[in-house]
Motif scaffolding. Structure first.
Motif, PDB file in Angstrom:
ATOM      1  N   GLN A  17      42.011  39.806  41.128  1.00  0.00           N
ATOM      2  CA  GLN A  17      42.425  39.945  39.741  1.00  0.00           C
ATOM      3  C   GLN A  17      43.471  41.050  39.532  1.00  0.00           C
ATOM      4  OE1 GLN A  17      39.179  40.081  37.021  1.00  0.00           O
ATOM      5  NE2 GLN A  17      40.474  40.329  35.240  1.00  0.00           N
ATOM      6  N   GLU A  18      43.214  42.256  39.993  1.00  0.00           N
ATOM      7  CA  GLU A  18      44.167  43.349  39.787  1.00  0.00           C
ATOM      8  C   GLU A  18      45.476  43.126  40.553  1.00  0.00           C
ATOM      9  OE1 GLU A  18      44.514  48.185  39.769  1.00  0.00           O
ATOM     10  OE2 GLU A  18      43.075  47.270  41.137  1.00  0.00           O
ATOM     11  N   ALA A  67      49.500  52.243  36.827  1.00  0.00           N
ATOM     12  CA  ALA A  67      48.765  51.629  37.933  1.00  0.00           C
ATOM     13  C   ALA A  67      48.912  52.423  39.228  1.00  0.00           C
ATOM     14  CB  ALA A  67      49.249  50.194  38.140  1.00  0.00           C
TER      15      ALA A  67
END
Length: 108
Positions: A17-18, A67
Motif C-alpha cells: 500500500q505505501e 515521506a
C-alpha cells in the motif's frame, strides 16, 4: 446492500500500500528520478525540466519530503517564503521503499 469500498484492497496487499501510494504516480517517480540525477535542485529547475507547473511540483515535493524520500535544505519548518530550497533524493529511503514493493509483489 452495504456500501461499496472506494478503493478495492485485496487480501494480503497491505505491504504494498505505501510503496504503491508513493511511487505509483508518474510525477512523483519523475521527480525522484530527476533528483537522483540532479542533487540540490530547486523546485523551479524540477518544474522546468519535467514540464510540470511549479504549484504541482511544490505539492509533490512536500509529499515526498514528508515521506522521507526527499531531503530539503533547509528542511520544512513552516514558512519558507523568499528562501531558495534545494532538494535531493534520499537514496537509502527510496531503495528501502523499492525493496518493500518488491517483497510485496513476490519479486524478492
Amino acid at each position: 446492500m452495504g456500501a461499496m469500498p472506494r478503493v478495492a484492497q485485496p487480501n494480503g496487499s497491505e505491504e504494498a500500500q505505501e510503496p504503491v501510494a508513493l511511487l505509483g504516480n508518474l510525477i512523483r517517480t519523475s521527480v525522484l528520478r530527476f533528483l537522483r540525477a540532479n542533487p540540490d535542485a530547486t523546485s523551479a529547475s524540477i518544474s522546468e525540466a519535467l514540464g510540470v507547473r511549479s504549484t504541482t511540483i511544490h505539492a509533490y515535493l512536500s509529499d515526498l519530503e514528508r515521506a522521507g524520500l526527499v531531503i530539503a535544505d533547509p528542511p520544512n519548518m513552516g514558512e519558507r517564503r523568499g528562501i531558495w530550497v534545494k532538494y535531493r533524493a534520499n537514496d537509502e529511503a527510496i531503495t528501502d521503499l523499492y525493496l518493500r514493493l518488491g517483497l510485496a509483489i513476490g519479486e524478492f
